[in-house]
Design an enzyme around this catalytic site. Structure first.
Site, PDB file in Angstrom:
ATOM      1  N   GLY A   1      49.457  41.462  43.473  1.00 39.57           N
ATOM      2  CA  GLY A   1      49.828  40.573  42.376  1.00 39.57           C
ATOM      3  C   GLY A   1      49.571  41.257  41.051  1.00 39.57           C
ATOM      4  O   GLY A   1      49.614  42.483  40.950  1.00 39.57           O
ATOM      5  N   CYS A   2      49.271  40.478  40.065  1.00 39.03           N
ATOM      6  CA  CYS A   2      49.042  41.000  38.717  1.00 39.03           C
ATOM      7  C   CYS A   2      47.818  41.903  38.677  1.00 39.03           C
ATOM      8  O   CYS A   2      46.753  41.540  39.174  1.00 39.03           O
ATOM      9  CB  CYS A   2      48.858  39.833  37.749  1.00 39.03           C
ATOM     10  SG  CYS A   2      48.474  40.348  36.071  1.00 39.03           S
ATOM     11  N   PHE A   3      47.959  43.073  38.078  1.00 38.70           N
ATOM     12  CA  PHE A   3      46.836  44.006  38.038  1.00 38.70           C
ATOM     13  C   PHE A   3      45.668  43.503  37.201  1.00 38.70           C
ATOM     14  O   PHE A   3      44.541  43.922  37.388  1.00 38.70           O
ATOM     15  CB  PHE A   3      47.236  45.423  37.644  1.00 38.70           C
ATOM     16  CG  PHE A   3      48.160  45.613  36.465  1.00 38.70           C
ATOM     17  CD1 PHE A   3      48.136  44.816  35.341  1.00 38.70           C
ATOM     18  CD2 PHE A   3      49.063  46.657  36.507  1.00 38.70           C
ATOM     19  CE1 PHE A   3      48.990  45.032  34.269  1.00 38.70           C
ATOM     20  CE2 PHE A   3      49.929  46.899  35.440  1.00 38.70           C
ATOM     21  CZ  PHE A   3      49.890  46.070  34.322  1.00 38.70           C
ATOM     22  N   TRP A   4      45.900  42.585  36.284  1.00 40.96           N
ATOM     23  CA  TRP A   4      44.793  42.043  35.491  1.00 40.96           C
ATOM     24  C   TRP A   4      43.768  41.351  36.390  1.00 40.96           C
ATOM     25  O   TRP A   4      42.568  41.429  36.152  1.00 40.96           O
ATOM     26  CB  TRP A   4      45.284  41.046  34.466  1.00 40.96           C
ATOM     27  CG  TRP A   4      46.208  41.584  33.420  1.00 40.96           C
ATOM     28  CD1 TRP A   4      46.405  42.897  33.064  1.00 40.96           C
ATOM     29  CD2 TRP A   4      47.063  40.810  32.585  1.00 40.96           C
ATOM     30  NE1 TRP A   4      47.333  42.969  32.062  1.00 40.96           N
ATOM     31  CE2 TRP A   4      47.758  41.698  31.740  1.00 40.96           C
ATOM     32  CE3 TRP A   4      47.322  39.450  32.466  1.00 40.96           C
ATOM     33  CZ2 TRP A   4      48.680  41.283  30.796  1.00 40.96           C
ATOM     34  CZ3 TRP A   4      48.244  39.030  31.522  1.00 40.96           C
ATOM     35  CH2 TRP A   4      48.910  39.935  30.694  1.00 40.96           C
TER      36      TRP A   4
END
Length: 190
Positions: free
Chosen positions: A20-23
């Protein structure tokens, strides 16, 4: 990265994970003892030097990933994977929550035969345990060229904890990690 930083990281093990989102992944892995550096980036696509904007179109084939540099004397690759499979849904193909597209796929890019073996073992154990109602769709591939994301993506959650996505998506994943893996949290985050 500076030459000194690159030399120091070369002495560490490296795990490259997309979920998913790397953040989200970055915020979690930064808090694990034994992890020395987490770099958000892109991997697995055909175009060299992709930008965030081009990756978001889905046309480059890259996944948002984190490159995790860790001291295997303190934390194992298997432990990092156990965290990975708790903080994202490995049964959804090309999406996590409201994030849709191949850039959000679940993927483990391995850096050695040992990592490849461990990744396949962990996925097999997950399948056999039937803790997920659906099959695990996490890809396991040899690490390709990895491109660091733009500077404004690095250390994102720490710099923007009040940003809407961070409050709604990143913070709950971080809380889930902290509740389940208390023993792995670095002293600087306790």
């Amino acid at each position: 990265m500076s030459e000194t930083t690159t030399q120091n990281l070369s002495k560490l093990e490296r795990a490259t994970l997309g979920g998913g989102c790397f953040w989200c992944l970055e915020a979690v892995y930064q808090q694990i003892q034994g992890v020395q550096s987490v770099v958000s980036g892109y991997a697995g696509g055909a175009r060299p030097n992709p930008s965030y904007e081009s990756v978001c179109t889905g046309a480059t084939g890259h996944a948002e990933i984190v490159d995790v540099y860790f001291d295997q004397q303190i934390i194992s690759f298997r432990d990092l994977l156990e965290v990975f499979f708790v903080i994202h849904d490995p049964t959804t193909l090309n999406y996590q929550g409201n994030d849709h597209g191949t850039q959000y796929r679940s993927v483990i890019f391995t850096h050695s035969d040992i990592q490849n073996t461990i990744a396949h073992e962990v996925v097999k154990e997950l399948e056999e345990s039937r803790i997920y109602a659906n099959p695990v769709v996490t890809e396991i591939d040899a690490a390709p060229v990895i491109y660091p994301a733009e500077d404004y993506h690095q250390d994102y959650f720490r710099q923007h904890p009040g940003q809407g996505y961070c409050m709604a998506v990143v913070a709950p994943k971080l809380a889930k990690f902290r509740a389940k893996f208390k023993a792995l949290i670095s002293n600087s985050f306790t």
